[in-house]
Design a protein around this motif. Sequence first.
Motif, mmCIF file in Angstrom:
data_model
loop_
_atom_site.group_PDB
_atom_site.id
_atom_site.type_symbol
_atom_site.label_atom_id
_atom_site.label_comp_id
_atom_site.label_asym_id
_atom_site.label_seq_id
_atom_site.Cartn_x
_atom_site.Cartn_y
_atom_site.Cartn_z
ATOM 1 N N ILE A 1 0.823 -1.220 0.000
ATOM 2 C CA ILE A 1 0.000 0.000 0.000
ATOM 3 C C ILE A 1 0.858 1.272 0.000
ATOM 4 O O ILE A 1 0.704 2.132 -0.891
ATOM 5 C CB ILE A 1 -0.995 -0.005 1.185
ATOM 6 C CG1 ILE A 1 -2.047 -1.092 0.972
ATOM 7 C CG2 ILE A 1 -1.679 1.360 1.329
ATOM 8 C CD1 ILE A 1 -2.976 -1.311 2.168
ATOM 9 N N PRO A 2 1.791 1.469 0.955
ATOM 10 C CA PRO A 2 2.623 2.686 0.882
ATOM 11 C C PRO A 2 3.501 2.727 -0.359
ATOM 12 O O PRO A 2 3.785 3.822 -0.883
ATOM 13 C CB PRO A 2 3.467 2.608 2.166
ATOM 14 C CG PRO A 2 3.454 1.173 2.563
ATOM 15 C CD PRO A 2 2.124 0.648 2.141
ATOM 16 N N LEU A 3 3.930 1.544 -0.858
ATOM 17 C CA LEU A 3 4.752 1.533 -2.073
ATOM 18 C C LEU A 3 3.947 2.003 -3.279
ATOM 19 O O LEU A 3 4.484 2.637 -4.190
ATOM 20 C CB LEU A 3 5.291 0.112 -2.314
ATOM 21 C CG LEU A 3 6.285 -0.411 -1.272
ATOM 22 C CD1 LEU A 3 6.636 -1.871 -1.560
ATOM 23 C CD2 LEU A 3 7.539 0.434 -1.252
ATOM 24 N N LEU B 1 3.333 5.789 -7.305
ATOM 25 C CA LEU B 1 2.482 6.602 -8.178
ATOM 26 C C LEU B 1 2.973 8.046 -8.215
ATOM 27 O O LEU B 1 3.043 8.668 -9.292
ATOM 28 C CB LEU B 1 1.038 6.549 -7.659
ATOM 29 C CG LEU B 1 -0.002 7.301 -8.480
ATOM 30 C CD1 LEU B 1 -0.114 6.704 -9.880
ATOM 31 C CD2 LEU B 1 -1.371 7.263 -7.786
ATOM 32 N N ALA B 2 3.325 8.589 -7.040
ATOM 33 C CA ALA B 2 3.807 9.978 -6.987
ATOM 34 C C ALA B 2 5.079 10.149 -7.815
ATOM 35 O O ALA B 2 5.196 11.083 -8.626
ATOM 36 C CB ALA B 2 4.066 10.372 -5.524
ATOM 37 N N VAL B 3 6.020 9.234 -7.647
ATOM 38 C CA VAL B 3 7.292 9.341 -8.372
ATOM 39 C C VAL B 3 7.079 9.084 -9.870
ATOM 40 O O VAL B 3 7.738 9.693 -10.710
ATOM 41 C CB VAL B 3 8.323 8.364 -7.782
ATOM 42 C CG1 VAL B 3 9.629 8.420 -8.565
ATOM 43 C CG2 VAL B 3 8.592 8.693 -6.317
ATOM 44 N N SER B 4 6.140 8.197 -10.214
ATOM 45 C CA SER B 4 5.860 7.911 -11.633
ATOM 46 C C SER B 4 5.435 9.184 -12.371
ATOM 47 O O SER B 4 5.875 9.430 -13.501
ATOM 48 C CB SER B 4 4.749 6.863 -11.764
ATOM 49 O OG SER B 4 5.197 5.616 -11.345
ATOM 50 N N LEU B 5 4.582 9.976 -11.746
ATOM 51 C CA LEU B 5 4.127 11.210 -12.389
ATOM 52 C C LEU B 5 5.293 12.167 -12.610
ATOM 53 O O LEU B 5 5.402 12.811 -13.658
ATOM 54 C CB LEU B 5 3.046 11.880 -11.529
ATOM 55 C CG LEU B 5 1.720 11.118 -11.431
ATOM 56 C CD1 LEU B 5 0.772 11.817 -10.460
ATOM 57 C CD2 LEU B 5 1.057 10.993 -12.795
ATOM 58 N N LEU B 6 6.176 12.258 -11.597
ATOM 59 C CA LEU B 6 7.343 13.146 -11.741
ATOM 60 C C LEU B 6 8.286 12.636 -12.824
ATOM 61 O O LEU B 6 8.773 13.407 -13.657
ATOM 62 C CB LEU B 6 8.080 13.237 -10.407
ATOM 63 C CG LEU B 6 7.347 14.011 -9.308
ATOM 64 C CD1 LEU B 6 7.952 13.732 -7.942
ATOM 65 C CD2 LEU B 6 7.393 15.511 -9.600
ATOM 66 N N PHE B 7 8.542 11.316 -12.842
ATOM 67 C CA PHE B 7 9.416 10.747 -13.873
ATOM 68 C C PHE B 7 8.800 10.918 -15.265
ATOM 69 O O PHE B 7 9.502 11.104 -16.242
ATOM 70 C CB PHE B 7 9.651 9.255 -13.595
ATOM 71 C CG PHE B 7 10.637 8.988 -12.483
ATOM 72 C CD1 PHE B 7 11.224 10.020 -11.766
ATOM 73 C CD2 PHE B 7 10.981 7.681 -12.156
ATOM 74 C CE1 PHE B 7 12.135 9.766 -10.743
ATOM 75 C CE2 PHE B 7 11.903 7.416 -11.142
ATOM 76 C CZ PHE B 7 12.474 8.456 -10.431
ATOM 77 N N LEU C 1 12.074 6.512 -1.380
ATOM 78 C CA LEU C 1 13.116 6.005 -2.282
ATOM 79 C C LEU C 1 12.675 4.692 -2.917
ATOM 80 O O LEU C 1 12.968 4.427 -4.084
ATOM 81 C CB LEU C 1 14.424 5.833 -1.514
ATOM 82 C CG LEU C 1 14.997 7.138 -0.912
ATOM 83 C CD1 LEU C 1 16.291 6.853 -0.172
ATOM 84 C CD2 LEU C 1 15.217 8.188 -1.988
ATOM 85 N N ASP C 2 11.945 3.866 -2.158
ATOM 86 C CA ASP C 2 11.404 2.634 -2.752
ATOM 87 C C ASP C 2 10.422 2.974 -3.877
ATOM 88 O O ASP C 2 10.275 2.211 -4.835
ATOM 89 C CB ASP C 2 10.687 1.809 -1.686
ATOM 90 C CG ASP C 2 11.661 1.199 -0.694
ATOM 91 O OD1 ASP C 2 12.848 1.080 -1.034
ATOM 92 O OD2 ASP C 2 11.235 0.862 0.420
ATOM 93 N N GLY C 3 9.730 4.106 -3.735
ATOM 94 C CA GLY C 3 8.790 4.531 -4.767
ATOM 95 C C GLY C 3 9.486 4.732 -6.110
ATOM 96 O O GLY C 3 8.894 4.478 -7.166
ATOM 97 N N ALA C 4 10.756 5.175 -6.074
ATOM 98 C CA ALA C 4 11.509 5.348 -7.324
ATOM 99 C C ALA C 4 11.726 3.996 -7.997
ATOM 100 O O ALA C 4 11.613 3.871 -9.223
ATOM 101 C CB ALA C 4 12.840 6.029 -7.034
ATOM 102 N N LEU C 5 12.021 2.969 -7.195
ATOM 103 C CA LEU C 5 12.209 1.624 -7.753
ATOM 104 C C LEU C 5 10.897 1.102 -8.336
ATOM 105 O O LEU C 5 10.870 0.515 -9.425
ATOM 106 C CB LEU C 5 12.731 0.682 -6.665
ATOM 107 C CG LEU C 5 12.901 -0.787 -7.061
ATOM 108 C CD1 LEU C 5 13.810 -0.928 -8.276
ATOM 109 C CD2 LEU C 5 13.453 -1.588 -5.895
#
Length: 348
Positions: free
Chosen positions: A59-61, A66-72, A271-275
């Motif tokens: 869930i937190p991942l 999702l947040a990092v995906s939009l930025l990337f 940082l895990d969100g980036a992965l």
Amino acid sequence: MKVKYFEVIRTTAVILIALVLAFIIISIVSEQPLESIRIFLWEPLNTKGHIGNVIEMAIPLMFTGLAVSLLFKANLFNLGAEGLFYFSGVVAASLAIHLSLNSFVHPIVAILAGSLVGAVLSAIPGILKAKWNVNELVSSLMFNNILFGIGLYILNYKLRDAQAFAAVSFKFEKTAMLTKLIPGTRIHTGLIIVLVLIVAAHYFLYKTKWGYELRMTGANREFAGYSGMKTAKVIIIVHLIAGFIAGMGGSVEVLGMYNRFQWSSLPGYGLDGALVAMLAKNNPFSVIGAALFLAYIRIGADQMARFSDVPAEMISIVQAIIILLISAEQFLKFWKNRMLLKEAQRNV
């Protein structure tokens, strides 16, 4: 084989290579390698409680992924989700302790407050990037340290329960805590919230004018500017949205999994969100599978460390290999070029 499936095949190949290397390492360090591998692969799915653990961790991942995906997607290498996730958790915890509301309104108020704080704070590196071209990676990493320092100060001097004999806050009001969805697990209503957010993000990216402008700005900012798009505005908006999602993730995690605030260090989910975003190739729907996979191998590693002679840190090697191969643009590129050539010859 069509070119559009290339990234799916490439990501699958990366995961398989990482797992094979992990199995080789297990075979070297373990006295019972087959039993260790069986525990690693099977135990996360063996019981209802273990499956619940995988989903709870995912869930937190999903939020940060999702947040990092939009930025990337907007070609912004911003890693500020880490600090936003933590600080928004502090905000939500403060309201969970001090407000007295009914059980329907209380979590909504706390989560929205944490989300809005995340959006506002995320806008700062966005404005710095849009107006003065400040490197978003540097500014977001600096912001992580600042937000962690302020959050730790609030925990120690404003929220800390001295009678708890640990660096934890006072207990939350029961009305602020999220409802558990499945008996026997800790899966909470945050799962529904993040799935709704993922559907909304997909609609925003692929069905709205703003989403189109975001994708064009990420593909080529100069071209998007020449086409009449206000790229500075796009950068600020995507930072606001990503900060809102990361902030909501921190608030949901705190109210869904704990009865006190107890993070005395950054939890690492940003940082895990980036992965997760890299595995998902910045696709909102793919974030679900990437987060579940990462949670699955981590729970598997925990079980393996508990019931065999292989340490859980082994999973860090798997993650590092995945990052290295996913970020290596030349990996399997010869195959993609060959597929492009064949497709072009068929269309002549």
